[in-house]
Design a protein around this motif. Structure first.
Motif, PDB file in Angstrom:
ATOM      1  N   GLN A  41       0.682  -1.315  -0.070  1.00 11.01           N
ATOM      2  CA  GLN A  41       0.033  -0.063   0.006  1.00 11.01           C
ATOM      3  C   GLN A  41       0.874   1.184   0.041  1.00 11.01           C
ATOM      4  O   GLN A  41       0.576   2.407  -0.728  1.00 11.01           O
ATOM      5  N   TRP A  68      -3.930  -7.325  -8.312  1.00  5.89           N
ATOM      6  CA  TRP A  68      -4.868  -6.727  -8.586  1.00  5.89           C
ATOM      7  C   TRP A  68      -6.210  -7.502  -8.918  1.00  5.89           C
ATOM      8  O   TRP A  68      -6.015  -8.561  -9.796  1.00  5.89           O
ATOM      9  N   ASP A 120      -1.702   6.184  -4.471  1.00  8.48           N
ATOM     10  CA  ASP A 120      -3.094   6.080  -4.231  1.00  8.48           C
ATOM     11  C   ASP A 120      -3.742   5.567  -5.004  1.00  8.48           C
ATOM     12  O   ASP A 120      -4.971   5.424  -4.731  1.00  8.48           O
ATOM     13  N   ASP A 170      -6.351   3.221  -6.837  1.00  5.24           N
ATOM     14  CA  ASP A 170      -6.993   1.809  -6.347  1.00  5.24           C
ATOM     15  C   ASP A 170      -7.454   0.879  -7.596  1.00  5.24           C
ATOM     16  O   ASP A 170      -7.608  -0.212  -7.166  1.00  5.24           O
ATOM     17  N   TYR A 198      -8.899  -4.024  -9.219  1.00  6.01           N
ATOM     18  CA  TYR A 198      -8.637  -3.312  -7.947  1.00  6.01           C
ATOM     19  C   TYR A 198      -7.251  -3.669  -7.220  1.00  6.01           C
ATOM     20  O   TYR A 198      -7.025  -4.833  -7.197  1.00  6.01           O
ATOM     21  N   ARG A 199      -6.530  -2.722  -6.748  1.00  6.84           N
ATOM     22  CA  ARG A 199      -5.237  -3.030  -6.364  1.00  6.84           C
ATOM     23  C   ARG A 199      -5.165  -3.416  -4.781  1.00  6.84           C
ATOM     24  O   ARG A 199      -5.868  -3.240  -3.850  1.00  6.84           O
TER      25      ARG A 199
END
Length: 146
Positions: free
Chosen positions: A25, A34, A125, A127, A137-138
């Motif tokens: 993150q 992902w 950041d 996503d 989605y990460r």
């Protein structure tokens, strides 16, 4: 005594003994998994290995093995498809043209069918990205059907 952000991180780090590594993150690079959650189709994973290898699981396996690279200064991630699957040429309308000088994170910036590559705006950041009509989605666990 009031700790600033760095002081707090050092204190927390010493308590948890997790110093010296960044979590996925915190990293500006898109390495990690992902995931496109199941909907009309089963879930699909894009696994970005730290060495630049890209692997699809649960779908798009015909694009394996792929490669990826990230330019942190330009905030761009490039995906190069391997395999023998037909290149999923995105339509121009898929490339968000609201303001080409300041694209949003996750936006498809350009593609090159001859090189089988896509370039996305990806920051720390970011996503999600859209790939071939699917939203990935990460940092989501891979729960793709085998």
């Amino acid at each position: 005594m009031r700790l600033n952000k760095i002081g707090y991180s050092v204190a927390l780090c010493s308590v948890l003994a997790g110093c010296g590594t960044l979590s996925q993150q915190d990293s500006p690079a898109p390495s990690g998994t992902w995931f496109n959650p199941p909907s009309d189709y089963p879930g699909i994973c894009m696994m970005f290995a730290p060495d630049g290898a890209l692997k699809f699981d649960g779908g798009f396996a015909f694009f394996n093995p792929g490669r990826w690279s990230h330019d942190a200064a330009a905030q761009e991630m490039r995906i190069e498809l391997g395999g023998t699957g037909a290149f999923p040429a995105p339509l121009e309308k898929d490339m968000k043209k609201t303001n080409p000088k300041t694209p949003h994170q996750g936006d498809l910036l350009r593609f090159d069918a001859a090189k089988r590559s896509f370039t996305y705006r990806v920051r720390q950041d970011t996503d999600a990205i859209d790939f071939a009509g699917y939203k990935f989605y990460r940092n989501r666990p891979c729960v793709a059907e085998k």
